[in-house]
Design a protein around this motif. Sequence first.
Motif, PDB file in Angstrom:
ATOM      1  N   ALA A  41      42.722  28.868  57.568  1.00 46.70           N
ATOM      2  CA  ALA A  41      43.251  29.821  56.587  1.00 46.70           C
ATOM      3  C   ALA A  41      42.138  30.743  56.098  1.00 46.70           C
ATOM      4  CB  ALA A  41      43.867  29.077  55.408  1.00 46.70           C
ATOM      5  N   PRO A  42      42.440  32.026  55.924  1.00 44.34           N
ATOM      6  CA  PRO A  42      41.413  32.934  55.410  1.00 44.34           C
ATOM      7  C   PRO A  42      41.056  32.566  53.964  1.00 44.34           C
ATOM      8  CG  PRO A  42      43.534  34.050  55.534  1.00 44.34           C
ATOM      9  CD  PRO A  42      43.713  32.694  56.138  1.00 44.34           C
ATOM     10  N   MET A  43      39.777  32.599  53.682  1.00 41.72           N
ATOM     11  CA  MET A  43      39.301  32.281  52.339  1.00 41.72           C
ATOM     12  C   MET A  43      38.766  33.557  51.704  1.00 41.72           C
ATOM     13  SD  MET A  43      39.844  29.059  52.026  1.00 41.72           S
ATOM     14  CE  MET A  43      38.793  28.447  50.739  1.00 41.72           C
ATOM     15  N   ARG A  44      39.058  33.753  50.452  1.00 40.65           N
ATOM     16  CA  ARG A  44      38.536  34.908  49.730  1.00 40.65           C
ATOM     17  C   ARG A  44      37.477  34.447  48.752  1.00 40.65           C
ATOM     18  NH1 ARG A  44      43.728  38.645  48.314  1.00 40.65           N
ATOM     19  NH2 ARG A  44      44.850  38.157  50.202  1.00 40.65           N
ATOM     20  N   ASP A  45      36.517  35.301  48.553  1.00 46.17           N
ATOM     21  CA  ASP A  45      35.487  35.041  47.549  1.00 46.17           C
ATOM     22  C   ASP A  45      36.029  35.558  46.224  1.00 46.17           C
ATOM     23  OD1 ASP A  45      33.283  34.727  45.966  1.00 46.17           O
ATOM     24  OD2 ASP A  45      32.101  36.277  46.956  1.00 46.17           O
ATOM     25  N   ILE A  46      36.422  34.641  45.356  1.00 41.24           N
ATOM     26  CA  ILE A  46      37.007  35.064  44.089  1.00 41.24           C
ATOM     27  C   ILE A  46      35.967  35.163  42.982  1.00 41.24           C
ATOM     28  CG2 ILE A  46      39.299  34.181  44.653  1.00 41.24           C
ATOM     29  CD1 ILE A  46      38.645  31.844  42.694  1.00 41.24           C
ATOM     30  N   SER A  47      34.687  35.107  43.359  1.00 42.31           N
ATOM     31  CA  SER A  47      33.650  35.188  42.333  1.00 42.31           C
ATOM     32  C   SER A  47      33.690  36.522  41.594  1.00 42.31           C
ATOM     33  CB  SER A  47      32.271  34.958  42.944  1.00 42.31           C
ATOM     34  OG  SER A  47      31.947  35.984  43.861  1.00 42.31           O
ATOM     35  N   ALA A  48      34.251  37.553  42.206  1.00 45.30           N
ATOM     36  CA  ALA A  48      34.358  38.855  41.541  1.00 45.30           C
ATOM     37  C   ALA A  48      35.316  38.808  40.357  1.00 45.30           C
ATOM     38  CB  ALA A  48      34.801  39.924  42.534  1.00 45.30           C
ATOM     39  N   THR A  49      36.141  37.770  40.281  1.00 43.09           N
ATOM     40  CA  THR A  49      37.057  37.668  39.137  1.00 43.09           C
ATOM     41  C   THR A  49      36.413  36.989  37.942  1.00 43.09           C
ATOM     42  OG1 THR A  49      38.004  35.566  39.875  1.00 43.09           O
ATOM     43  CG2 THR A  49      39.094  37.594  40.654  1.00 43.09           C
ATOM     44  N   GLU A  50      35.268  36.379  38.123  1.00 42.77           N
ATOM     45  CA  GLU A  50      34.613  35.694  36.999  1.00 42.77           C
ATOM     46  C   GLU A  50      34.279  36.636  35.852  1.00 42.77           C
ATOM     47  OE1 GLU A  50      34.528  32.503  36.297  1.00 42.77           O
ATOM     48  OE2 GLU A  50      35.672  32.307  38.145  1.00 42.77           O
ATOM     49  N   PRO A  51      33.753  37.856  36.111  1.00 42.38           N
ATOM     50  CA  PRO A  51      33.514  38.768  34.988  1.00 42.38           C
ATOM     51  C   PRO A  51      34.800  39.140  34.244  1.00 42.38           C
ATOM     52  CG  PRO A  51      32.286  39.494  36.913  1.00 42.38           C
ATOM     53  CD  PRO A  51      33.199  38.373  37.363  1.00 42.38           C
ATOM     54  N   ILE A  52      35.910  39.180  34.960  1.00 44.09           N
ATOM     55  CA  ILE A  52      37.195  39.471  34.307  1.00 44.09           C
ATOM     56  C   ILE A  52      37.557  38.327  33.377  1.00 44.09           C
ATOM     57  CG2 ILE A  52      39.674  39.830  34.669  1.00 44.09           C
ATOM     58  CD1 ILE A  52      38.883  41.062  37.431  1.00 44.09           C
ATOM     59  N   ARG A  53      37.450  37.100  33.883  1.00 52.87           N
ATOM     60  CA  ARG A  53      37.754  35.932  33.052  1.00 52.87           C
ATOM     61  C   ARG A  53      36.845  35.876  31.832  1.00 52.87           C
ATOM     62  NH1 ARG A  53      40.832  32.214  36.303  1.00 52.87           N
ATOM     63  NH2 ARG A  53      40.714  32.835  38.475  1.00 52.87           N
ATOM     64  N   ALA A  54      35.565  36.178  32.021  1.00 58.04           N
ATOM     65  CA  ALA A  54      34.615  36.156  30.915  1.00 58.04           C
ATOM     66  C   ALA A  54      34.946  37.225  29.886  1.00 58.04           C
ATOM     67  CB  ALA A  54      33.194  36.347  31.436  1.00 58.04           C
ATOM     68  N   ALA A  55      35.332  38.410  30.358  1.00 56.90           N
ATOM     69  CA  ALA A  55      35.687  39.491  29.439  1.00 56.90           C
ATOM     70  C   ALA A  55      36.944  39.148  28.644  1.00 56.90           C
ATOM     71  CB  ALA A  55      35.887  40.797  30.214  1.00 56.90           C
ATOM     72  N   VAL A  56      37.915  38.533  29.298  1.00 57.98           N
ATOM     73  CA  VAL A  56      39.140  38.124  28.602  1.00 57.98           C
ATOM     74  C   VAL A  56      38.813  37.076  27.541  1.00 57.98           C
ATOM     75  CG1 VAL A  56      41.352  36.918  28.889  1.00 57.98           C
ATOM     76  CG2 VAL A  56      40.701  38.738  30.475  1.00 57.98           C
ATOM     77  N   ALA A  57      37.955  36.129  27.871  1.00 60.14           N
ATOM     78  CA  ALA A  57      37.556  35.114  26.898  1.00 60.14           C
ATOM     79  C   ALA A  57      36.800  35.750  25.737  1.00 60.14           C
ATOM     80  CB  ALA A  57      36.692  34.045  27.571  1.00 60.14           C
ATOM     81  N   SER A  58      35.934  36.720  26.030  1.00 57.05           N
ATOM     82  CA  SER A  58      35.194  37.425  24.977  1.00 57.05           C
ATOM     83  C   SER A  58      36.140  38.209  24.077  1.00 57.05           C
ATOM     84  CB  SER A  58      34.167  38.377  25.585  1.00 57.05           C
ATOM     85  OG  SER A  58      33.164  37.664  26.250  1.00 57.05           O
ATOM     86  N   ARG A  59      37.130  38.857  24.695  1.00 52.63           N
ATOM     87  CA  ARG A  59      38.095  39.625  23.916  1.00 52.63           C
ATOM     88  C   ARG A  59      38.881  38.706  22.982  1.00 52.63           C
ATOM     89  NH1 ARG A  59      42.205  42.940  27.363  1.00 52.63           N
ATOM     90  NH2 ARG A  59      42.808  40.835  27.926  1.00 52.63           N
ATOM     91  N   ALA A  60      39.282  37.542  23.480  1.00 56.02           N
ATOM     92  CA  ALA A  60      40.023  36.586  22.650  1.00 56.02           C
ATOM     93  C   ALA A  60      39.152  36.096  21.497  1.00 56.02           C
ATOM     94  CB  ALA A  60      40.515  35.415  23.496  1.00 56.02           C
ATOM     95  N   ALA A  61      37.886  35.821  21.785  1.00 52.62           N
ATOM     96  CA  ALA A  61      36.972  35.365  20.736  1.00 52.62           C
ATOM     97  C   ALA A  61      36.756  36.461  19.700  1.00 52.62           C
ATOM     98  CB  ALA A  61      35.639  34.935  21.345  1.00 52.62           C
TER      99      ALA A  61
END
Length: 84
Positions: free
Chosen positions: A24-44
């Motif tokens: 199965a093709p695998m994607r590098d989802i590490s590019a989504t980590e800054p999005i997750r971090a920004a969402v967590a920062s926004r919530a905080a």
Amino acid sequence: MTARIRLSDQEALDRIEEIDPATAPMRDISATEPIRAAVASRAAAERAVTDAVHDARARGVTWVEIAAALGVSHQGARQRYGTR
């Protein structure tokens, strides 16, 4: 562009079961980590604003003064932060 096919839940499950993890093709989802971090920062940040508004109200600051600090109308401030 490929056409989308609607699958029933069972058909989708059957297709998932057919996937071979070894090929199965695998994607590098590490590019989504800054999005997750920004969402967590926004919530905080939103929690910090809410806490600051409630603290200000407890100390007698008016909705007009709070609204000016928030950059919104006093009605908007009161509607957004008026209840816990």
